[in-house]
Scaffold this active site. Structure first.
Site, PDB file in Angstrom:
ATOM      1  N   SER A  77       0.964  -1.025   0.392  1.00  0.00           N
ATOM      2  CA  SER A  77       0.145   0.048  -0.241  1.00  0.00           C
ATOM      3  C   SER A  77       0.792   1.027   0.368  1.00  0.00           C
ATOM      4  CB  SER A  77      -1.113   0.131   1.178  1.00  0.00           C
ATOM      5  OG  SER A  77      -1.783   1.276   1.211  1.00  0.00           O
ATOM      6  N   GLU A 115      14.901   8.865   6.846  1.00  0.00           N
ATOM      7  CA  GLU A 115      15.447   9.617   8.388  1.00  0.00           C
ATOM      8  C   GLU A 115      14.364   9.309   9.347  1.00  0.00           C
ATOM      9  OE1 GLU A 115      15.074  10.201   4.466  1.00  0.00           O
ATOM     10  OE2 GLU A 115      15.617  11.798   3.970  1.00  0.00           O
TER      11      GLU A 115
HETATM   12  N1  THU Z   1      13.079   8.177   0.437  1.00  0.00           N
HETATM   13  C1  THU Z   1      13.561   8.331   1.613  1.00  0.00           C
HETATM   14  O1  THU Z   1      13.612   7.341   2.074  1.00  0.00           O
HETATM   15  N2  THU Z   1      14.172   9.385   1.674  1.00  0.00           N
HETATM   16  C2  THU Z   1      13.805  10.836   0.932  1.00  0.00           C
HETATM   17  O2  THU Z   1      13.676  11.708   1.585  1.00  0.00           O
HETATM   18  C3  THU Z   1      13.411  10.383   0.157  1.00  0.00           C
HETATM   19  C4  THU Z   1      12.387   9.396  -0.459  1.00  0.00           C
HETATM   20  C5  THU Z   1      12.502   6.757   0.366  1.00  0.00           C
HETATM   21  C6  THU Z   1      10.611   7.277  -0.508  1.00  0.00           C
HETATM   22  C7  THU Z   1      10.155   5.854  -1.175  1.00  0.00           C
HETATM   23  O3  THU Z   1      10.858   4.288  -0.393  1.00  0.00           O
HETATM   24  C8  THU Z   1      11.912   6.174  -2.255  1.00  0.00           C
HETATM   25  O4  THU Z   1      12.723   6.642  -0.999  1.00  0.00           O
HETATM   26  C9  THU Z   1      11.761   6.653  -3.993  1.00  0.00           C
HETATM   27  O5  THU Z   1      10.758   7.505  -3.435  1.00  0.00           O
END
Ligand code: THU
EC number: 3.5.4.5
Length: 138
Positions: free
Chosen positions: A50, A58
């Site tokens: 989902s 972070e």
């Molecule tokens: N994502 C992060 O873990 N941190 C961020 O600051 C930006 C995006 C992850 C969410 C998702 O699993 C993947 O990166 C692509 O958006």
């Protein structure tokens, strides 16, 4: 933050990225926090079938740091392919624990810092604890 602490953060973020669960985007993210008691806490993104339930690296790291007793964050390293900056939601989430924290964007392949910036620069005029009168519960 000492140079050794900075290198530990970078290494921890890259290592945590290796544990990311990102089968949908294939975009692996690792984050490591230096807390105000000198501890290092890491996290990785955790996606979900989902899609909207996905947790960013972070916020996983910040939650783990709080659960370990931390209430202040001095610095964060975020490791991604290319060294991307934290998303807007994570900027706000991290702001709760230190608007003056240093943000290190790290290219996971080379280990190089692509950008070093204060959170307050990435999230100017932020909404934070002070807006609620500074009445923070422990
Ligand atoms: N994502 C992060 O873990 N941190 C961020 O600051 C930006 C995006 C992850 C969410 C998702 O699993 C993947 O990166 C692509 O958006």
């Amino acid at each position: 933050m000492t140079p050794q602490q900075q290198q530990t953060l970078i290494d921890s973020a890259i290592a945590a990225r290796g544990n990311a669960y990102a089968p949908y985007s294939n975009f692996l993210v690792g984050a490591a926090l230096l807390t105000d008691n000198g501890g290092v806490v890491a996290g990785a993104n955790v996606e979900n079938a989902s899609y909207g339930l996905t947790l960013c690296a972070e916020r996983v790291a910040a939650g783990a740091a709080v659960a370990a007793g931390a209430r202040g964050i001095v610095a964060v390293a975020v490791a991604t392919e290319g060294g991307a900056a934290p998303c807007g939601a994570c900027r706000q989430f991290l702001n709760e624990f230190g608007s003056a924290m240093t943000v290190l964007c790290v290219d996971s392949a080379s280990g190089r810092v692509t950008r070093e910036v204060l959170l307050s620069e990435l999230l100017p005029e932020s909404f934070g604890p002070a807006a609620l009168g500074g009445t923070r519960r422990p």
